[in-house]
Design an enzyme around this catalytic site. Structure first.
Site, short mmCIF file in Angstrom:
data_model
loop_
_atom_site.label_atom_id
_atom_site.label_comp_id
_atom_site.label_asym_id
_atom_site.label_seq_id
_atom_site.Cartn_x
_atom_site.Cartn_y
_atom_site.Cartn_z
N TYR A 143 9.46 54.90 120.08
CA TYR A 143 10.29 54.95 118.88
C TYR A 143 11.30 56.10 118.94
CZ TYR A 143 7.95 51.59 115.78
OH TYR A 143 7.48 50.46 115.18
N LYS A 192 -2.75 51.02 127.29
CA LYS A 192 -2.49 50.02 128.33
C LYS A 192 -2.54 50.76 129.66
CE LYS A 192 -1.35 45.84 129.66
NZ LYS A 192 -2.29 44.70 129.57
N ASP A 224 -4.24 44.63 124.70
CA ASP A 224 -4.30 43.17 124.60
C ASP A 224 -5.69 42.72 124.17
OD1 ASP A 224 -5.16 44.13 127.07
OD2 ASP A 224 -4.32 42.50 128.25
N ASP A 248 1.93 50.21 115.37
CA ASP A 248 2.78 49.41 114.49
C ASP A 248 2.32 47.96 114.52
OD1 ASP A 248 5.02 48.71 112.85
OD2 ASP A 248 5.98 47.90 114.66
N ASP A 252 -0.30 45.71 111.48
CA ASP A 252 0.03 44.47 110.77
C ASP A 252 -1.08 43.43 110.98
OD1 ASP A 252 2.48 45.52 109.94
OD2 ASP A 252 3.56 43.65 110.33
C1 IPM Z 1 6.07 50.42 109.62
C2 IPM Z 1 7.40 49.75 109.76
C3 IPM Z 1 8.37 50.70 110.43
C4 IPM Z 1 7.80 51.05 111.79
C5 IPM Z 1 9.80 50.19 110.57
C6 IPM Z 1 10.35 49.69 109.26
C7 IPM Z 1 10.70 51.23 111.18
O1 IPM Z 1 7.28 48.54 110.46
O2 IPM Z 1 6.00 51.45 108.92
O3 IPM Z 1 5.10 49.93 110.19
O4 IPM Z 1 7.98 50.31 112.76
O5 IPM Z 1 7.16 52.10 111.89
MN MN Z 2 5.22 48.03 110.98
#
Ligand code: IPM
Ligand code: MN
Length: 358
Positions: A143, A192, A224, A248, A252
Site C-alpha cells: 500500500y 506467502k 491461500d 484487507d 472482507d
Molecule cells: C479498508 C478499505 C481501504 C483499504 C481502502 C478504501 C483504501 O478497503 O479499510 O479495508 O484497502 O485499506
Molecule cells: Mn478493505
C-alpha cells in the site's frame, strides 16, 4: 468530569447517518457512566474534495492530531471514481493512517448466534460458531511502497512494491500477541513465505517475537490456505496477524461469514492512545440519505473507541451488550433481515433500539 475530544469524520454516502447514530449512543453512554465528549467535525474524502479540491485537507490532519480520538463513517462514491489516484477519496484514509501513525488495524469478526441464519456457511460449520480478531498491518507493505509506470519490453507497464522492515513486523506481531493474551492465547500468522521474500522475513520475525510470549501458541498459515480455512473451519482462528494487503482481503472474507459486513467495527491504533475507529464497510452510495443503513458497525466501533482510547471498559461493554440484545430481540435493518421480512428497521429506528437497551 472526564471529557474526551473526538474528531468526527462523517464522510460520504451513508457516513453521516451512521456517525450521527454512533454519536447519539456515545452521548447516552457518557451520561450513564459520568463522562462527556467534545465532538468536532472535519471533512475528508469526497466531501473534502468538493469543498477544498483535496481528499485530506491539512486542517483535518491537524484536527485529528489535536483530538483524543477519531470516529470515521466512510469515504468514497461514484462521483469521485474517475479522479486520478492521488485525488481519490480513499487517499484520505491512507493519508490519515499514515499521518497518525496507525500501524495496527484490529478487525474483530464473530458470529452472533441470533444472526446465524444470515451466515452463508454450512449449518455444521455455523453450529461451531467463531470469534476471531484480525490484526492487519496498516501503514506498510505494498500500500505504501514505491510504484510507477514505465515503458517495458512489451510496451507500457505498471509496478508496485512490497517492503517490510523487521521493525514494522515486530511491532505488529507484538500487537497480535498482546491481543491474544486477552483472548484464547493463539496467534495464526498469515503470509506467502513459499514465494515472497517479505513473507520469509515476516515469518522469521514473528517467531522471534513469539519467543517472548511462551504462553501464546503460534502457527504459520499460507494466505491461500487461510482463505480456504476461513470458510471451512473459522472456529480454529483466534488472533490472526497479517500484512496490509492480505489483511484487507481476508477481513472482507471474515466479515462476510458473520452474515453482514454491516456489523463489523474496527480500530486503527499506533504508538499512542489516539486511534481511528470506523466500520469496515464502505459508503454504500446506493442507499445513502435514505435512512436504511445499518448503524451497528459504527456503534460497535464507538464502543471499541471507549475501550481502547479512553479505558471506559464498562461503558464499552454496555454498548456491546445493548447491540447483542437488540439482535437477540429480533431487531433487523434491511441488510440482516430475512428475505421478505416485515418490520425492517431504519437506521434511526435501529439506533433507538440500541439506546433503549443501554
Ligand atoms: C479498508 C478499505 C481501504 C483499504 C481502502 C478504501 C483504501 O478497503 O479499510 O479495508 O484497502 O485499506
Ligand atoms: Mn478493505
Amino acid at each position: 468530569m472526564r471529557e474526551y475530544q473526538v474528531a468526527l469524520i462523517r464522510g460520504d454516502g451513508i457516513g453521516p447517518e451512521i456517525v450521527d447514530s454512533a454519536v447519539t449512543v456515545l452521548e447516552a453512554a457518557a451520561k450513564k457512566y459520568g463522562f462527556s465528549f467534545r465532538f468536532t467535525a472535519y471533512p475528508a474524502g469526497g466531501e473534502a474534495i468538493d469543498k477544498t479540491g483535496e481528499p485530506l485537507p491539512q486542517e483535518t490532519v491537524d484536527g485529528c492530531l489535536a483530538s483524543d480520538s477519531v470516529l470515521l463513517g466512510a469515504v468514497g462514491g461514484p462521483k469521485w471514481d474517475t479522479l486520478p489516484g492521488h485525488l481519490r477519496p480513499e487517499r484520505a484514509l491512507l493519508g490519515l493512517r499514515s499521518a497518525l501513525g496507525l500501524y495496527t488495524n484490529l478487525r474483530p469478526a464473530k458470529l452472533y448466534p441470533a444472526l446465524s441464519g444470515a451466515c452463508p456457511l454450512r449449518p455444521d460449520i455455523v453450529a461451531k460458531g467463531f470469534d476471531l480478531l484480525m490484526v492487519r498491518e496498516l501503514t506498510g507493505g505494498i500500500y505504501f511502497g514505491d510504484r510507477g509506470r514505465r515503458e517495458g519490453k512489451n510496451g507500457p507497464e505498471a509496478w508496485d512494491t512490497e517492503c517490510y522492515s523487521v521493525m514494522e513486523v515486530e511491532r505488529i506481531a507484538r500487537a497480535a500477541f498482546d491481543a491474544a493474551r486477552k483472548r484464547r492465547r493463539s496467534v495464526i500468522s498469515i503470509d506467502k513465505a513459499n514465494v515472497l521474500e517479505t513473507s520469509r522475513l515476516w515469518r522469521e520475525t514473528v517467531h522471534r517475537v513469539a519467543a517472548e510470549y511462551p504462553d501464546v501458541q503460534v502457527e504459520d498459515m499460507l494466505v491461500d490456505n487461510a482463505a480456504m480455512q476461513l470458510v471451512r473451519n473459522p472456529s480454529r482462528f483466534d488472533v490472526v496477524v497479517t500484512s496490509n494487503m492480505f489483511g484487507d482481503i481476508l477481513s472482507d472474507e471474515a466479515s462476510q461469514i458473520t452474515g453482514s459486513i454491516g456489523l463489523l467495527p474496527s480500530a486503527s491504533l499506533g504508538g499512542t492512545k489516539r486511534g481511528l475507529y470506523e466500520p469496515i464497510h464502505g459508503s454504500a452510495p446506493d442507499i445513502a440519505g435514505q435512512n436504511k443503513a445499518n448503524p451497528l458497525a459504527t456503534i460497535l466501533s464507538a464502543a471499541m473507541m471507549l475501550r481502547y482510547a479512553f479505558d471506559e471498559d464498562e461503558a464499552a461493554a454496555c454498548i456491546e451488550a445493548a447491540v447483542d440484545r437488540a439482535l437477540q430481540d429480533g431487531c433487523r435493518t434491511a441488510d440482516i433481515a430475512a428475505p421478505g421480512a416485515a418490520n425492517v428497521l431504519s437506521c434511526t429506528a435501529m439506533t433507538e433500539a440500541v439506546l433503549a437497551r443501554l
